[in-house]
Enzyme design. Structure first.
Site, short mmCIF file in Angstrom:
data_model
loop_
_atom_site.label_atom_id
_atom_site.label_comp_id
_atom_site.label_asym_id
_atom_site.label_seq_id
_atom_site.Cartn_x
_atom_site.Cartn_y
_atom_site.Cartn_z
N GLY A 251 0.80 -1.21 0.00
CA GLY A 251 0.00 0.00 0.00
C GLY A 251 0.83 1.26 0.00
O GLY A 251 0.56 2.21 -0.74
N THR A 563 -6.34 5.51 0.74
CA THR A 563 -6.16 5.06 -0.65
C THR A 563 -4.89 4.24 -0.83
O THR A 563 -4.81 3.44 -1.77
CB THR A 563 -6.11 6.26 -1.60
OG1 THR A 563 -5.07 7.16 -1.18
CG2 THR A 563 -7.43 7.00 -1.62
N CYS A 564 -3.91 4.43 0.05
CA CYS A 564 -2.66 3.68 -0.11
C CYS A 564 -2.89 2.18 0.01
O CYS A 564 -2.17 1.39 -0.59
CB CYS A 564 -1.62 4.15 0.89
SG CYS A 564 -2.08 3.94 2.61
N VAL A 565 -3.89 1.78 0.79
CA VAL A 565 -4.18 0.35 0.94
C VAL A 565 -5.57 0.00 0.42
O VAL A 565 -6.11 -1.07 0.72
CB VAL A 565 -4.03 -0.10 2.41
CG1 VAL A 565 -2.58 -0.13 2.81
CG2 VAL A 565 -4.81 0.81 3.35
#
Length: 596
Positions: A251, A563-565
């Site tokens: 992520g 949003t990273c994961v």
């Protein structure tokens, strides 16, 4: 007169006057040009190019992957021989240069003949190797010369398999990042202070400042080169100089890549331009702008500082190419749309085929210039009335600065050659060539060099420009809610129990999503994953997986995301109406983290 018979040449039957390789190249190039024209502006029926009835697709894909593996093994086995050939070539050229000043013309001629013979030997060896590769890879030859006969989805699967093979080859058989790191430690004596393993892994780790993500990345990862293909580990440094918490299970790497590209491709950077349809391409005037800026600072052209600045600009474009290549390599979708003429250059970078500038591509780059060229082409009077010559005006100053231009010849002595009714088509072709090829040559070359460092350009040759855009940014087809639901994982109170029964809020969530129009489903997907398009082979390919975790019982809160994961943090709403209202407000306002 009876028709000429096909004549055998060596082991090949050819048309008289053409060996097999030449004949094949002419035919495949002509068909490729038709295909490219059809991909730009459709004039043939859907699926016209497909020949799936001739292939068992369940067997074809694994067979192609197997052939690629055999060819890669053969290439690696021949690397030493190729290096030796290069050394011999360099030595022979040095010998010629030395002798040309010190020995007789007879000795020089003898040396030259030796160099020619060596060159012919290498060409023969290269031709043999290419024939050998073709022999052990007949299906690969089809894929590389006529990939369009296979459905797009099949080529995507092949591309992902090629990447997987490359990962295994580079990572000693370990595709998982943690397993790769453990193997490095095992191979290089553990994690001691003086262990080479510590140095190897450290080169793949970086501390990235939030306020300068791209610059931090280039400074720390530039020397990796091809090593950027291997797992990288990112620690973000916040505005106060503190390390952000987070375990990179994919992520953080995704967030790093997408944020770095958003930063460097922003309009403020002026590294890329956008057309009227908001599709981007490398800024063709960036080098001119840099030259003007350096002269304004009284930096002498050709000085060490001048050369350093220009080399740094080339590195930036090359590193952008590497970053986009890394996204392709890892299957990370990015929310950028690239201009079709620029994507076409990606597909041609691995072949001898040269990009051909044309009026249609000029229209995509500059509608106003295109309309001017069209007016000139169709003008019914005397074109000489326009007093135009074979030159072009290039703007060399940055946007917002005082306008500076330079007049450049399109052909030698172009300023002395007027455009007439007879030569206007030639003039138009040279204008298109200048804008699409000559002016952006350096920035495009640097970008493609970086892209090719991470992704084999031959693999990209399998796709046309429209398909490449889908490969980079995902599928624009309607979001398949059932597929997304099947491939969603849950956390907190929403974890499925042994009975596999969904939490009441989760059931409400999917009922709401199913009822939304596709435009809102895309907003939801972008809100959670940062891109509004689905992976090409379905949500099973999304990495990290789409996830939903409970965010408490306060129904006044809005859904939020990481949003990273690819994580949606969803409060425990008790009614469908409340859930829908809060969800739509969040995704339509594009609020993201500030609503947490």
């Amino acid at each position: 007169m009876s028709p000429k018979r096909l004549e055998p040449v060596g082991n090949y039957y050819v048309v008289p006057g053409f060996d097999f390789h030449t004949f094949k190249t002419i035919v495949t190039t002509a068909i490729q040009m038709l295909y490219e024209r059809d991909s730009r502006r459709k004039f043939l029926p859907t699926d016209h190019w497909h020949m799936t009835s001739y292939f068992d697709m369940t067997q074809f894909v694994p067979a192609v992957v197997s052939e690629e593996q055999r060819q890669q093994d053969l290439r690696h086995a021949g690397t030493a021989d190729q290096d030796e050939d290069v050394d011999m070539e360099e030595d022979s050229e040095e010998d010629i240069d030395d002798h040309s000043y010190s020995v007789s013309s007879r000795m020089f001629a003898r040396s030259s003949r030796y160099a020619v013979m060596e060159r012919l030997r290498r060409q023969k060896q290269k031709s043999y190797r290419e024939r050998l590769l073709a022999t052990i890879g007949p299906k690969l030859e089809i894929l590389r010369n006529m990939a369009y006969i296979l459905p797009f989805e099949a080529r995507v699967r092949i591309f992902r398999e090629f990447v997987h093979l490359d990962k295994l080859r580079r990572r000693n058989g370990f595709s998982d990042p943690d397993a790769w790191r453990a193997n490095i430690m095992n191979l290089h004596g553990g994690w001691g202070e003086s262990s080479p393993a510590r140095s190897i892994i450290a080169r793949h780790n970086a501390q990235i400042r939030r306020d300068s993500i791209f610059e931090s990345a280039m400074n720390q990862f530039w020397e990796l080169g091809e090593g950027l293909k291997e797992p990288i580990q990112i620690t973000f440094i916040d505005d106060f100089g503190n390390e952000e918490a987070g375990i990179d299970g994919g992520g953080v790497t995704k967030e790093f890549l997408t944020c770095a590209l958003m930063q460097v491709l922003s309009p403020d950077e002026e590294m890329f331009e956008s057309n009227s349809g908001h599709a981007i391409y490398p800024n063709p005037t960036k080098f001119d702008q840099t030259r003007v800026s350096l002269r304004a600072k009284s930096i002498a052209e050709g000085s060490a500082e001048w050369d350093e600045q220009m080399a740094s600009l080339m590195k930036r474009y090359e590193f952008i190419g590497r970053m986009i290549g890394k996204c392709l390599y890892e299957g990370i979708l990015i929310d950028f749309v690239f201009a079709g003429f620029f994507l076409l250059k990606w597909t041609l970078s691995a072949t001898d085929t040269v990009y051909r500038a044309n009026l249609n591509d000029l229209r995509e780059m500059d509608e106003e210039l295109y309309q001017g060229m069209l007016l000139l082409k169709n003008y019914s009077g005397d074109v000489a009335d326009f007093s135009t010559d074979f030159t072009v005006e290039d703007r060399v100053s940055r946007k917002g600065d005082r306008v500076l231009t330079e007049t450049r010849n399109l052909i030698p002595n172009g300023d002395k050659i007027p455009v007439t009714n007879e030569n206007r088509l030639l003039y138009i072709s040279y204008v298109a060539r200048h804008r699409l090829m000559v002016q952006p040559h350096l920035v495009t070359k640097a970008f493609l060099r970086g892209l090719g460092t991470i992704v084999d350009p031959v693999w990209l040759r399998m796709f046309n420009q429209n398909e490449l855009q889908r490969l980079v940014g995902g599928d624009s087809l309607e979001i398949d809610v059932d597929d997304l639901r099947r491939n969603t994982i849950y956390g907190g109170l929403y974890v499925l129990g042994d009975d596999r029964e969904e939490h009441p809020t989760i059931k409400l969530f999917w009922d709401v999503v199913q009822s939304l129009p596709d435009v809102d489903r895309r907003l939801l997907l972008k809100y959670v994953t940062s891109t509004p398009r689905a992976p090409l082979l379905g949500f099973a390919q999304l990495y990290p997986k789409f996830s939903i975790r409970d965010a408490g019982s306060d129904e006044t809160r809005l859904p939020s995301t990481s949003t990273c994961v690819n994580l949606l943090k969803l409060p425990q709403y008790s009614t469908e109406e409340a859930l829908k209202n809060k969800l739509l407000y969040a995704i339509r306002s594009n609020a993201r983290f500030d609503l947490s």
